[in-house]
Write an enzyme that holds these catalytic residues in place. Structure first.
Site, PDB file in Angstrom:
ATOM      1  N   ASP A   1       0.997  -1.260   0.281  1.00  0.00           N
ATOM      2  CA  ASP A   1       0.220  -0.186  -0.088  1.00  0.00           C
ATOM      3  C   ASP A   1       0.939   1.156  -0.159  1.00  0.00           C
ATOM      4  O   ASP A   1       0.474   2.401  -0.065  1.00  0.00           O
ATOM      5  CB  ASP A   1      -1.379   0.314   1.557  1.00  0.00           C
ATOM      6  N   SER A   2       1.924   1.132  -0.110  1.00  0.00           N
ATOM      7  CA  SER A   2       3.275   2.088  -0.100  1.00  0.00           C
ATOM      8  C   SER A   2       3.079   2.781  -1.890  1.00  0.00           C
ATOM      9  O   SER A   2       3.462   3.546  -1.381  1.00  0.00           O
ATOM     10  CB  SER A   2       4.500   1.461  -0.229  1.00  0.00           C
TER      11      SER A   2
ATOM     12  N   ASP B   1      -1.273  -6.120  -0.836  1.00  0.00           N
ATOM     13  CA  ASP B   1      -1.586  -5.604   1.207  1.00  0.00           C
ATOM     14  C   ASP B   1      -3.137  -5.023   1.784  1.00  0.00           C
ATOM     15  O   ASP B   1      -3.384  -4.672   0.219  1.00  0.00           O
ATOM     16  CB  ASP B   1      -0.488  -4.168   0.744  1.00  0.00           C
TER      17      ASP B   1
ATOM     18  N   LYS C   1      -0.910  -9.650   3.263  1.00  0.00           N
ATOM     19  CA  LYS C   1      -0.081  -9.041   3.940  1.00  0.00           C
ATOM     20  C   LYS C   1      -1.100  -7.956   5.138  1.00  0.00           C
ATOM     21  O   LYS C   1      -1.724  -7.354   4.202  1.00  0.00           O
ATOM     22  CB  LYS C   1       0.561  -8.080   3.641  1.00  0.00           C
TER      23      LYS C   1
ATOM     24  N   GLU D   1      -1.097  -5.081   8.965  1.00  0.00           N
ATOM     25  CA  GLU D   1      -0.175  -4.491   9.930  1.00  0.00           C
ATOM     26  C   GLU D   1      -0.901  -5.304  10.588  1.00  0.00           C
ATOM     27  O   GLU D   1      -2.028  -4.914  11.253  1.00  0.00           O
ATOM     28  CB  GLU D   1       0.077  -3.168   9.410  1.00  0.00           C
TER      29      GLU D   1
ATOM     30  N   GLU E   1       9.193  -3.579  10.552  1.00  0.00           N
ATOM     31  CA  GLU E   1       9.535  -2.733  10.027  1.00  0.00           C
ATOM     32  C   GLU E   1      10.492  -1.811  11.043  1.00  0.00           C
ATOM     33  O   GLU E   1       9.670  -1.134  12.661  1.00  0.00           O
ATOM     34  CB  GLU E   1       8.708  -2.081   8.845  1.00  0.00           C
TER      35      GLU E   1
END
Ligand code: KIV
Length: 275
Positions: free
Chosen positions: A44-45, A83, A113, A115, A182
């Site tokens: 999602d970057s 993501d 993925k 978070e 991270e």
């Protein structure tokens, strides 16, 4: 060799390092796949490096599906991780399963993925129970940037370091096949990687992780808005691109592009009839 979640696990067990990069489009994914990188994250970057937002919060499911399927079409051997965007899994376990399913069915990822640590254990259990492999992500998790008060290293003090270790163990127990660390101090990453049986993938987490990931625009010098300390620049593609754009601009304005080599011809007798 086709990379799967089993490949990642086997690599950890053999002590072989896992390589990952981000990608958001077909042609870049194809180049990364051809280079033999083990995994591509459709991160999602993309909110930052593709869409120009200041954070990842505005990225939608539609964005992830659109870019995910482009990347998947470019990959023969690389494992494609997509993501889950902000608020696609935090809201409920039901939402998490439905949206993870969409990323697999419509985005054509090989896994998803998300978070978070202990707080997303119910989501990880439900998604994996639905047959979808989950990569977790702890430490400096960009979707929670407003809770951290900025992009800061996580786990420097005992309380946060202990929470990260507890999170990592809980995620593994819930069924995640791997976890991204991270912005975590290097020796804490070593400890977490030793305690876990699943592979850790580091970004700003030192050399002790089982694998590494970077945002490709960062490692190619293509994104200069914010360059974190952990980024190593492997090529200055940004400068190469700017110079090529300048050369093109000069040649268009001078009338030297296109020349005969880059133009199509027509026979004299055909053209003469038109005059
Ligand atoms: O979105 C992303 O690119 C990521 C990496 C920083 C791991 O989550």
């Amino acid at each position: 060799m086709k990379n799967t979640i089993t490949t990642f696990q086997t690599m950890k067990e053999k002590g072989e390092k896992i390589s990952m990069l981000t990608a958001y489009d077909y042609s870049t994914a194809k180049l990364i796949d051809e280079a033999g990188i083990n995994g591509i994250l459709v991160g999602d970057s993309l909110g930052n490096v593709i869409l120009g937002y200041e954070d990842t919060l505005s990225v939608t499911m539609e964005d992830m599906i659109h870019h995910g399927r482009a990347v998947a079409r470019g990959c023969q051997n690389t494992l494609v991780v997509i993501d889950m965007p902000f608020m696609s899994y935090q809201t409920s376990v039901y939402d998490a399963v439905v949206n993870a399913g969409r990323l697999m069915k419509e985005g054509r990822g090989g896994c998803v993925k998300l978070e978070g640590g202990i707080e997303v254990v119910p989501q990880i259990k439900a998604i994996t129970a639905a047959g979808i492999p989950v990569m977790a992500h702890i430490g400096m998790t960009p979707q929670s940037v407003n809770m951290f008060g900025g992009f800061k290293v996580q786990g420097k003090n005992e309380a946060v370091a202990k929470k990260l270790l507890d999170d990592a163990l809980a995620i593994q127990e819930a069924g995640a096949f791997s976890v991204v660390l991270e912005c975590v101090p290097d020796r804490l990453s070593v400890l977490i990687s030793e305690k876990l049986t699943i592979p850790t993938i580091g970004i700003g987490a030192g050399a002790g992780c089982d694998g590494q990931i970077l945002v490709y625009q960062d490692m190619l010098g293509m994104y200069k808005d914010f360059v974190p300390k952990f980024v190593k620049k492997y090529a200055d593609v940004g400068t190469v691109m700017t110079n090529a754009f300048k050369n093109y601009d000069n040649e268009v304005k001078a009338g030297t592009f296109p020349d005969a080599d880059h133009s199509f011809t027509i026979k004299d007798d055909v053209l003469e009839k038109l005059y």
